[in-house]
Structure formats: C-alpha cells, structure tokens
Enzyme design. Structure first.
Site, PDB file in Angstrom:
ATOM      1  N   ALA A   4      -1.231   4.414   0.141  1.00 35.54           N
ATOM      2  CA  ALA A   4      -0.754   4.904  -1.153  1.00 35.54           C
ATOM      3  C   ALA A   4      -1.823   4.782  -2.247  1.00 35.54           C
ATOM      4  CB  ALA A   4       0.505   4.144  -1.570  1.00 35.54           C
ATOM      5  N   THR A   5      -2.662   3.766  -2.152  1.00 32.70           N
ATOM      6  CA  THR A   5      -3.721   3.604  -3.165  1.00 32.70           C
ATOM      7  C   THR A   5      -4.604   4.848  -3.192  1.00 32.70           C
ATOM      8  OG1 THR A   5      -3.729   1.201  -2.936  1.00 32.70           O
ATOM      9  CG2 THR A   5      -5.752   2.219  -3.796  1.00 32.70           C
ATOM     10  N   ASN A  62       7.695  -1.905  -7.415  1.00 32.91           N
ATOM     11  CA  ASN A  62       7.367  -2.875  -6.377  1.00 32.91           C
ATOM     12  C   ASN A  62       7.673  -4.318  -6.765  1.00 32.91           C
ATOM     13  OD1 ASN A  62       5.136  -1.910  -8.071  1.00 32.91           O
ATOM     14  ND2 ASN A  62       3.979  -3.578  -7.168  1.00 32.91           N
ATOM     15  N   GLN A 120       7.288   2.206  -2.209  1.00 32.24           N
ATOM     16  CA  GLN A 120       8.379   1.265  -1.904  1.00 32.24           C
ATOM     17  C   GLN A 120       9.675   1.977  -1.535  1.00 32.24           C
ATOM     18  OE1 GLN A 120       8.044  -1.899  -1.488  1.00 32.24           O
ATOM     19  NE2 GLN A 120       6.065  -2.306  -2.436  1.00 32.24           N
ATOM     20  N   SER A 135       2.643   4.677   1.876  1.00 29.39           N
ATOM     21  CA  SER A 135       1.886   3.940   2.896  1.00 29.39           C
ATOM     22  C   SER A 135       2.797   3.599   4.059  1.00 29.39           C
ATOM     23  CB  SER A 135       1.411   2.586   2.333  1.00 29.39           C
ATOM     24  OG  SER A 135       0.281   2.719   1.539  1.00 29.39           O
ATOM     25  N   THR A 160     -13.186  11.496  10.217  1.00 27.65           N
ATOM     26  CA  THR A 160     -12.450  11.610  11.482  1.00 27.65           C
ATOM     27  C   THR A 160     -11.043  11.045  11.332  1.00 27.65           C
ATOM     28  OG1 THR A 160     -14.525  11.384  12.677  1.00 27.65           O
ATOM     29  CG2 THR A 160     -12.503  10.968  13.935  1.00 27.65           C
ATOM     30  N   CYS A 182      -0.724  -7.691  -4.949  1.00 29.35           N
ATOM     31  CA  CYS A 182      -2.040  -7.211  -5.361  1.00 29.35           C
ATOM     32  C   CYS A 182      -2.565  -7.977  -6.567  1.00 29.35           C
ATOM     33  CB  CYS A 182      -1.959  -5.730  -5.693  1.00 29.35           C
ATOM     34  SG  CYS A 182      -0.829  -4.844  -4.652  1.00 29.35           S
TER      35      CYS A 182
HETATM   36  N1  PMP Z   1       2.154   1.739  -4.979  1.00 22.91           N
HETATM   37  C1  PMP Z   1       3.104   0.806  -4.882  1.00 22.91           C
HETATM   38  C2  PMP Z   1       4.348   0.938  -5.680  1.00 22.91           C
HETATM   39  C3  PMP Z   1       2.935  -0.291  -4.019  1.00 22.91           C
HETATM   40  O1  PMP Z   1       3.879  -1.224  -3.935  1.00 22.91           O
HETATM   41  C4  PMP Z   1       1.736  -0.376  -3.273  1.00 22.91           C
HETATM   42  C5  PMP Z   1       1.496  -1.546  -2.345  1.00 22.91           C
HETATM   43  N2  PMP Z   1       1.566  -2.802  -3.001  1.00 22.91           N
HETATM   44  C6  PMP Z   1       0.791   0.646  -3.407  1.00 22.91           C
HETATM   45  C7  PMP Z   1       1.023   1.674  -4.262  1.00 22.91           C
HETATM   46  C8  PMP Z   1      -0.508   0.617  -2.654  1.00 22.91           C
HETATM   47  O2  PMP Z   1      -0.309   0.687  -1.269  1.00 22.91           O
HETATM   48  P1  PMP Z   1      -1.533   0.403  -0.286  1.00 22.91           P
HETATM   49  O3  PMP Z   1      -2.036  -0.968  -0.616  1.00 22.91           O
HETATM   50  O4  PMP Z   1      -0.928   0.463   1.075  1.00 22.91           O
HETATM   51  O5  PMP Z   1      -2.548   1.433  -0.513  1.00 22.91           O
END
Ligand code: PMP
Length: 388
Positions: free
Chosen positions: A77-78, A157, A185, A205, A245, A331
C-alpha cells in the site's frame, strides 16, 4: 520446570500471518513446481508464469468489481499510495496543483503530500471530527478549481473508524475530481465494489488479510484514460507504470488471500465483531476504559482505548511477553510522540498518552480474548499498585 508464556498476538492491523492455503499456493511457485520462470520471457515456461499472473489479476479484479488491466501490482500500500498521489499530481500538473486529504491518513499518504508541497503543490489537510471521521461536507468545502485529487482512507489504522467513502466519492465525482482510497485496513475484510463506488484509485497490501508481505495493488479505474506518471523507470511491466520482474509467488499469494477473505467474509465479520464486543465488555468490567473513535462507524477488527491513569508505554512494557498490541501505529511506534491521529480528533492528553490498539483476526478465539483481557487487567493493576 517453568513453561514459557505464549505471547497472544493482537496486532493484526500491523500484519497478519499468512493463511496456510495461501502459503501452499505460494510454495508451489517458489519450489519450481510451476510458474517460476520470468513472466516477461516469451518461452513456454515464461508464458506459464504469465498465465498464472493473468489468472491472479483477473481474480483480484473480479473481487473488486474492476477490470484486470486496471490492477497494478506494487510492493504494498505504501508504494500504491505513492503511485496514486505522485502519479496523478505529476501527470496533471498543467491542470492544477491542489490536493485534498486528511490529518488521519497513513504516513505514506502524508509524506507524499509533504513531498509534493516541496515541489510547489498545495495540499489541504482536513481534520476529522471527534468521532474520528472526516465530514464529507468539509471535503466539498475544500475543493477548488485546481483540485486534482482527494485522498481519504477507508478504515483508519489506529482507531478502526470507517470514513464515509461512499459520500466522499459522490462529492468528488460531482466536482470532477479524482478520488483515491487507501484501503489497506479494509481490503479483504469488507466488500468493495468499484462498479458501485466511483473510486478512481484504490490501494492495499496483501499482508493485512493473511497474504504475504511485500505485495499489494493500486487499482486504477479507467486506466487507459486516467493519466498517471510512473515513479520508476526501466521496464514495460504493469503497463509501464511499475517496472521490474513480477513476483509470481507474491501475486498468487495476494489473489489467494483476497479470494479466501472474500469467501469467508460473511462469517468472519460477525465473528470478529463478537470478539471485539466480548473484549470491551470483559475489560470494561475489570477496568474503566475510554474507547477512542466512533463505535457505530468502526471496523470490528480494531479497537483503540486507554485505561485512565495508565500510559501506553507502561502497559505495553508490562505486557511485553504476554500480549502483542500496538501503541498508535506500528510504523510510528518507535517515536515517543503520541498519535497524531488521536490528537487530530481532539482526544485529551491523558487519554492520548494512554492509547493502545488491539486488533483482532478471524483466527482468534473467545478463550484467547478472555486470556488477553485477564493479562491486560492484571498488568493495569500492577501499574496502579506500583503508582500508589
Ligand atoms: N495505509 C494504511 C492505512 C496502513 O495501515 C498501512 C500499513 N500500516 C499502509 C498504508 C502501508 O502498508 P505497507 O506497509 O504494507 O506498504
């Protein structure tokens, strides 16, 4: 002999274990049983890998009400959030340089906004109400002629509070502004039908719903018409938007986990809601608790609360070998600063410094919840007695 206490894992919002069925499908690829060639290679083994990826892509698209060629695989997701925000902003700079988001977004959205601000973009960052959700009217009021994109998460989150994405999608669509949803989430846990919801970009993710870490998606609706600038260069994979890849085993894991989550959803949602209810009732009868966020618009998977007079650091330290839970989000858990999300909601200092997050999973049992409550209540009591 002294037997070791098993840590109870209640931090599934940080990550979930890979489901056994998902692992089996991934191992089939990793072990070379099938599909371990480079999916971009034109030889037969490459074509087999490409076909496996195509099937996974179609399965993911069908689950979300999207088209297969709208699914862009990322590392999570990041990266998907980065591609959505920066990709839109950089591709549309000539039309406008304004974005709208909220103060309760994940760092990967907020940091992207900060990076764009340094490049001359303007970002309106809205505060939520005390219940932890962003009012659709505040979004409407923030829109300007030069607004390119609104970015709002689905499930927060830290608090689990659900944001009114259906209403905001309407607001954005009416104004002709692109709408991005960070569904990290909520994907897998809640049904998301992009046929019904006018969402343009959706990030998630796999590891939040019992898939592997290191893989996720950006779903780009009407990809052929929605201009996005790639952030990396070097290959034509993922329609040129994300070169490199493709990791067949990760992608298979993602689609298997999403399909499994969707199949179990109807049973899992009420079951997990029951676990959360049980937790709140049992802990509430042992200790006074203050729950943060709107209880009526909240994911059953997450609860954020404080026990008055007890700091989150003290509670988490006491529970270190007994219950794995989160303070703020994983995080930012290295930082001593209290949660910016709760601060933006206007939660008072005492409760802010006491905030902890428990997150549930379909694999938890009522007996584990009872044990977690006992350990948390006992830890709180030890801290209270020590303070006297
Ligand atoms: N967005 C939200 C709302 C999340 O909770 C998270 C994971 N903490 C992320 C983005 C990022 O996900 P990832 O670390 O798997 O890239």
């Amino acid at each position: 002999m002294h037997s070791a206490v098993k840590v109870l894992y209640f931090d599934t919002a940080a990550t979930t274990p890979v489901a056994p069925d998902v692992l089996t499908q991934m191992v089939r690829i990793l072990s070379g049983e099938q599909g371990d060639a480079n999916p971009s290679s034109t030889h037969l083994p490459g074509q087999t890998a490409a076909a496996i990826i195509a099937a996974a892509r179609a399965e993911i698209a069908a689950e979300l009400g999207a088209e297969p060629d709208e699914v862009i695989f990322t590392s999570g997701a990041t990266e998907a959030n980065n591609l959505a925000l920066q990709g839109v902003a950089l591709a549309h700079a000539a039309q406008g340089r304004h974005l709208v988001t909220s103060a309760i977004e994940h760092k990967s959205v907020l940091a992207c906004c900060a990076a764009l601000e340094r490049k001359g973009y303007e970002v309106t960052c809205l505060t939520p109400n005390r219940q932890g959700w962003v009012e659709p009217e505040s979004i409407r009021a923030a829109l300007r002629q030069d607004t390119l994109l609104v970015s709002l998460m689905h499930t927060n989150n830290e608090t689990g509070v659900l944001q009114p994405i259906a209403e905001v999608a309407e607001v954005a669509a009416e104004a002709g502004v692109l709408f991005h949803v960070d569904a990290a989430q909520s994907a897998g846990k809640f049904a998301i039908d992009l046929q019904q919801l006018p969402i343009d970009l959706l990030s998630f993710s796999a590891h939040k719903f019992h898939g592997p870490k290191g893989v996720g998606c950006l779903v780009v609706r009407n990809r052929r018409h929605l201009r996005l600038q790639a952030l990396m260069f070097g290959g034509s994979q993922e329609f040129g938007l994300r070169p490199g890849t493709l990791a067949t085993h990760q992608i298979v894991g993602l689609s298997a986990a999403l399909t499994l989550a969707a199949r179990r959803r109807e049973a899992d949602l009420p079951q997990v809601a029951g676990l959360k209810r049980q937790f709140l009732e049992q802990l509430g009868s042992r200790q006074p608790i203050q729950v943060h966020g709107d209880p009526t618009h909240c994911s059953p998977y997450i609860v954020n609360f404080a026990i008055p007079g007890i700091s989150s650091t003290a509670l988490i330290n006491q529970l270190a070998t007994e219950v794995a839970l989160g303070s703020g989000s994983a995080c930012s858990s290295g930082a001593v600063e209290p949660s910016p999300v709760l601060r933006a909601m206007g939660i008072e200092d005492e409760s802010l410094y006491g905030a902890v997050r428990l997150s549930f999973s379909r694999d938890h049992t009522p007996a584990e919840v009872t044990l977690a409550v006992e350990r948390i209540a006992a830890a709180a009591q030890r801290i209270q007695e020590f303070a006297c």
